[in-house]
Design a protein around this motif. Structure first.
Motif, short mmCIF file in Angstrom:
data_model
loop_
_atom_site.label_atom_id
_atom_site.label_comp_id
_atom_site.label_asym_id
_atom_site.label_seq_id
_atom_site.Cartn_x
_atom_site.Cartn_y
_atom_site.Cartn_z
N ALA A 147 3.30 -3.04 -2.42
CA ALA A 147 4.70 -2.76 -2.12
C ALA A 147 4.97 -2.99 -0.64
CB ALA A 147 5.03 -1.31 -2.50
N HIS A 148 6.12 -3.59 -0.32
CA HIS A 148 6.47 -3.88 1.07
C HIS A 148 7.96 -3.65 1.30
CE1 HIS A 148 2.56 -5.64 1.76
NE2 HIS A 148 2.74 -6.58 0.85
N CYS A 197 7.30 -5.32 8.18
CA CYS A 197 7.18 -4.41 7.05
C CYS A 197 7.05 -2.99 7.58
CB CYS A 197 5.96 -4.79 6.21
SG CYS A 197 5.72 -3.69 4.79
N THR A 199 5.99 -0.27 5.55
CA THR A 199 5.33 0.52 4.51
C THR A 199 4.08 1.18 5.08
OG1 THR A 199 6.08 -1.11 2.89
CG2 THR A 199 4.30 0.37 2.21
N HIS A 205 0.02 -2.69 7.30
CA HIS A 205 1.09 -3.59 6.83
C HIS A 205 1.60 -4.49 7.96
CE1 HIS A 205 1.91 -2.31 2.61
NE2 HIS A 205 1.06 -1.38 3.02
N LEU A 210 2.84 -9.20 8.38
CA LEU A 210 4.24 -9.11 7.93
C LEU A 210 5.17 -8.78 9.10
CD1 LEU A 210 3.60 -7.28 4.55
CD2 LEU A 210 4.33 -9.65 4.87
#
Ligand SMILES: [Cu+2]
Length: 351
Positions: A147-148, A197, A199, A205, A210
């Motif tokens: 999940a991001h 990101c 998360t 993350h 990201l």
């Protein structure tokens, strides 16, 4: 000079030897082979072999496989993504992008593979570019196994902020694998921002790849210049919560192997974004020159004329300079450890 290096590597000689890097005998902080003198860079094996007993290092002219990576830092430098542009009935400019999160192995230094998480298959992600007041729409499709989110810096509503637990009622917040969400917000304020990101655990993350630059141009623009972006990053290749490779735009020593070509006397504008994880402070230093420093790019008046700045994570700046003399000029982190492990490059200034 290298006295402080060994403890930072930390994981010991075995891990140390896995990571291509210059050794004292190889004089990392030296100029690359000059193509004008029959040297050059390019395919693996071309050029000099490391001169130390270790027999490896970046002085050999080896490079990563840019084709397999799917991106080349030389192209990323001047690749600005204005999105799909249209005009709304009220005259406002609308810009739209699609971001797909993908898990992807990339090569961050010759022979050093890293299991990255990417936006659109590249690290850093696309450099978004727009003008203050534009309406921006970024459709995020999570094609990753985790999940991001995309968290944009800027001024916007909470539900568009890309933070887990905020905006879930409209399908935002944490975006699970296979799901998508469209972020929509105004370009405000002008300046140099970033996205990443958000998360938890955040360090993972972010450092997995990201993140990217996000430029909001002032309404009347900035003076014409040769513009480029450098996203300062690093990679923890042995899971010890510290970096083994440091870089501008991902590939360690890339701009030493392929110096950045600029024209003498032409205005050069560098959009500098520090996303480095695990280390509190990064820096940028240019040799034999000084630059005008615009922190966050949110003012058109520089605050300092200098040759070195430091940046914490998330900090960014616009730098402007001209090179009055042709030749080869180094730039790097003014922290020897980072420079020795990849965050170093050259400008090739041509008449
Ligand atoms: Cu994430």
């Amino acid at each position: 000079m290298l006295a402080g290096l060994a403890p930072v590597i930390g994981a010991g000689a075995a891990a140390h030897s896995l990571i291509p890097h210059p050794h004292p005998g190889q004089t990392a902080l030296a100029a690359p082979p000059d193509p004008r003198h029959g040297g050059g860079h390019g395919s693996p094996g071309q050029g000099r072999v490391g001169t130390s007993e270790h027999g490896h290092g970046f002085q050999s002219g080896r490079s990563v496989d840019h084709v397999a990576n799917g991106f080349n830092p030389t192209d990323i430098l001047r690749d600005f993504d204005y999105g799909k542009t249209s005009r709304l009935p009220n005259g406002r400019t609308l810009r739209e992008w699609e971001f797909v999160a993908e898990d992807k192995e990339i090569e961050v230094a010759p022979g050093v593979k890293f299991a990255a998480w990417t936006y659109n298959g590249r690290v850093p992600g696309p450099t978004l570019r727009c003008t203050e007041g534009d309406l921006l729409r970024v459709k995020f499709v999570n094609g990753s196994s985790h999940a991001h989110t995309i968290h944009f810096h800027g001024i916007h509503r909470d539900v568009m902020d890309g933070v887990p637990g905020v905006g879930e009622e409209i399908g935002g917040g944490l975006i699970e694998p296979g799901k998508s969400f469209t972020y929509e917000f105004g370009a405000d304020p002008f300046g140099l921002h970033l996205y990443h990101c958000h998360t938890p655990p955040l360090a993972d993350h972010i450092h997995k790849g990201l993140y990217g630059g996000f430029i909001v141009d002032p309404k009347d623009g900035r003076p014409e210049a040769d513009e480029m972006i450098m996203v300062l990053n690093g990679f923890d290749t042995n899971f010890d919560a510290s970096n083994e490779v440091y870089a501008a735009n991902t590939v360690g020593f890339h701009y030493q192997n392929e110096p950045i070509k600029v024209k003498r006397d032409r205005l050069v504008r560098i959009y500098l974004v520090n996303v480095l994880e695990f280390d509190q402070i990064n820096s940028f230093h240019v040799h034999a020159n000084f630059f005008q420093y615009y922190p966050t790019g949110t003012s058109l008046e520089p605050v300092e004329f200098t040759d070195t700045i430091i940046q914490g994570q998330g900090q960014r700046a616009v730098l402007e300079l001209r090179f009055p003399f042709a030749g080869r000029y180094m730039f790097h982190a003014h922290k020897t450890e980072f420079a020795e492990l990849g965050w170093l490059g050259f400008f090739d200034v041509e008449d």
